[in-house]
Write a protein that holds these residues in place. Sequence first.
Motif, PDB file in Angstrom:
ATOM      1  N   PHE A 197     -27.682  11.460  46.246  1.00  0.00           N
ATOM      2  CA  PHE A 197     -26.385  11.436  45.585  1.00  0.00           C
ATOM      3  C   PHE A 197     -25.379  12.336  46.298  1.00  0.00           C
ATOM      4  CE2 PHE A 197     -29.802  10.893  42.504  1.00  0.00           C
ATOM      5  CZ  PHE A 197     -29.476   9.665  41.956  1.00  0.00           C
ATOM      6  N   ARG A 198     -24.114  12.144  45.970  1.00  0.00           N
ATOM      7  CA  ARG A 198     -23.012  12.977  46.443  1.00  0.00           C
ATOM      8  C   ARG A 198     -22.060  13.208  45.269  1.00  0.00           C
ATOM      9  NH1 ARG A 198     -21.509  13.101  52.066  1.00  0.00           N
ATOM     10  NH2 ARG A 198     -23.018  11.963  53.295  1.00  0.00           N
ATOM     11  N   CYS A 199     -21.353  14.325  45.325  1.00  0.00           N
ATOM     12  CA  CYS A 199     -20.245  14.536  44.407  1.00  0.00           C
ATOM     13  C   CYS A 199     -19.009  13.896  45.043  1.00  0.00           C
ATOM     14  CB  CYS A 199     -19.977  16.028  44.207  1.00  0.00           C
ATOM     15  SG  CYS A 199     -21.354  16.965  43.503  1.00  0.00           S
ATOM     16  N   PHE A 200     -18.027  13.568  44.231  1.00  0.00           N
ATOM     17  CA  PHE A 200     -16.801  13.011  44.774  1.00  0.00           C
ATOM     18  C   PHE A 200     -15.604  13.409  43.914  1.00  0.00           C
ATOM     19  CE2 PHE A 200     -17.762   9.898  41.543  1.00  0.00           C
ATOM     20  CZ  PHE A 200     -16.515   9.535  41.053  1.00  0.00           C
ATOM     21  N   ARG A 217     -15.806  13.423  49.455  1.00  0.00           N
ATOM     22  CA  ARG A 217     -17.226  13.312  49.091  1.00  0.00           C
ATOM     23  C   ARG A 217     -17.952  14.517  49.669  1.00  0.00           C
ATOM     24  NH1 ARG A 217     -20.273   8.242  50.406  1.00  0.00           N
ATOM     25  NH2 ARG A 217     -20.212   9.136  52.466  1.00  0.00           N
ATOM     26  N   CYS A 218     -18.949  15.031  48.942  1.00  0.00           N
ATOM     27  CA  CYS A 218     -19.641  16.230  49.418  1.00  0.00           C
ATOM     28  C   CYS A 218     -21.044  16.307  48.822  1.00  0.00           C
ATOM     29  CB  CYS A 218     -18.833  17.473  49.070  1.00  0.00           C
ATOM     30  SG  CYS A 218     -18.368  17.588  47.335  1.00  0.00           S
ATOM     31  N   THR A 219     -21.857  17.193  49.376  1.00  0.00           N
ATOM     32  CA  THR A 219     -23.261  17.260  48.949  1.00  0.00           C
ATOM     33  C   THR A 219     -23.705  18.646  48.480  1.00  0.00           C
ATOM     34  OG1 THR A 219     -23.920  17.615  51.237  1.00  0.00           O
ATOM     35  CG2 THR A 219     -24.001  15.342  50.426  1.00  0.00           C
ATOM     36  N   ASP A 220     -22.788  19.555  48.223  1.00  0.00           N
ATOM     37  CA  ASP A 220     -23.142  20.874  47.691  1.00  0.00           C
ATOM     38  C   ASP A 220     -22.884  20.900  46.196  1.00  0.00           C
ATOM     39  OD1 ASP A 220     -23.837  21.931  50.197  1.00  0.00           O
ATOM     40  OD2 ASP A 220     -21.744  22.410  50.630  1.00  0.00           O
ATOM     41  N   ASP A 221     -23.589  21.771  45.485  1.00  0.00           N
ATOM     42  CA  ASP A 221     -23.385  21.902  44.043  1.00  0.00           C
ATOM     43  C   ASP A 221     -21.924  22.153  43.711  1.00  0.00           C
ATOM     44  OD1 ASP A 221     -25.817  21.349  42.936  1.00  0.00           O
ATOM     45  OD2 ASP A 221     -26.407  23.433  42.624  1.00  0.00           O
ATOM     46  N   CYS A 270     -20.412  12.006  40.150  1.00  0.00           N
ATOM     47  CA  CYS A 270     -21.576  11.877  41.010  1.00  0.00           C
ATOM     48  C   CYS A 270     -21.704  10.404  41.372  1.00  0.00           C
ATOM     49  CB  CYS A 270     -22.800  12.345  40.233  1.00  0.00           C
ATOM     50  SG  CYS A 270     -24.358  11.977  41.054  1.00  0.00           S
ATOM     51  N   ILE A 271     -22.032  10.127  42.624  1.00  0.00           N
ATOM     52  CA  ILE A 271     -22.146   8.740  43.075  1.00  0.00           C
ATOM     53  C   ILE A 271     -23.329   8.633  44.024  1.00  0.00           C
ATOM     54  CG2 ILE A 271     -20.629   8.962  45.079  1.00  0.00           C
ATOM     55  CD1 ILE A 271     -20.574   6.048  42.565  1.00  0.00           C
ATOM     56  N   TYR A 272     -23.827   7.446  44.183  1.00  0.00           N
ATOM     57  CA  TYR A 272     -24.916   7.217  45.138  1.00  0.00           C
ATOM     58  C   TYR A 272     -24.436   7.542  46.544  1.00  0.00           C
ATOM     59  CZ  TYR A 272     -27.256   4.915  41.291  1.00  0.00           C
ATOM     60  OH  TYR A 272     -27.855   4.657  40.088  1.00  0.00           O
ATOM     61  N   ASP A 273     -25.310   8.091  47.353  1.00  0.00           N
ATOM     62  CA  ASP A 273     -24.978   8.527  48.704  1.00  0.00           C
ATOM     63  C   ASP A 273     -24.406   7.392  49.558  1.00  0.00           C
ATOM     64  OD1 ASP A 273     -24.975  10.561  50.764  1.00  0.00           O
ATOM     65  OD2 ASP A 273     -26.646   9.485  51.671  1.00  0.00           O
TER      66      ASP A 273
END
Length: 143
Positions: free
Chosen positions: A70-73, A111-115, A89-92
């Motif tokens: 997943f990724r945040c957006f 789009r990003c992958t950190d908390d 949150c969205i699918y990578d």
Amino acid sequence: MRALAIVLLCLAVTWNYGSVEALRCIQCQSTNTTCETPILECNNGTADVSLELLKILKPDLATKEKGDKFRCFEVDVKKDENLVYIKGCIYDDVDVCTGETKEGAQEYCHRCTDDVCNGASALAINISLLLGLVLALRTYSKW
């Protein structure tokens, strides 16, 4: 004291990298710039909610096979004189930044992958690692 500092630093590093936690993202839609809550764990449920919302905004949004990454957006859309902030949150594999919006114009997309990286202040400091580093520096220098 030197041995204690080394042990504490090693424990801090091990503790921080030894535990795996799920990605957490802000999940909200608002015309207010302070759209910063709730913060939810990324999983298939939260990603599906965001995906359905984004498909209304962007009907041609390309979706591939849903995975377990997943990724945040954040997508900001200007409609009339209002700016609408959509975070979640969205699918990578889903690129929320591409495609035309049904109404309004996309002003910003990230789009990003950190908390909680889809918030206004995405910088997070790991306190235990920082304290271990300070203790080690203090031990090895004339501080």
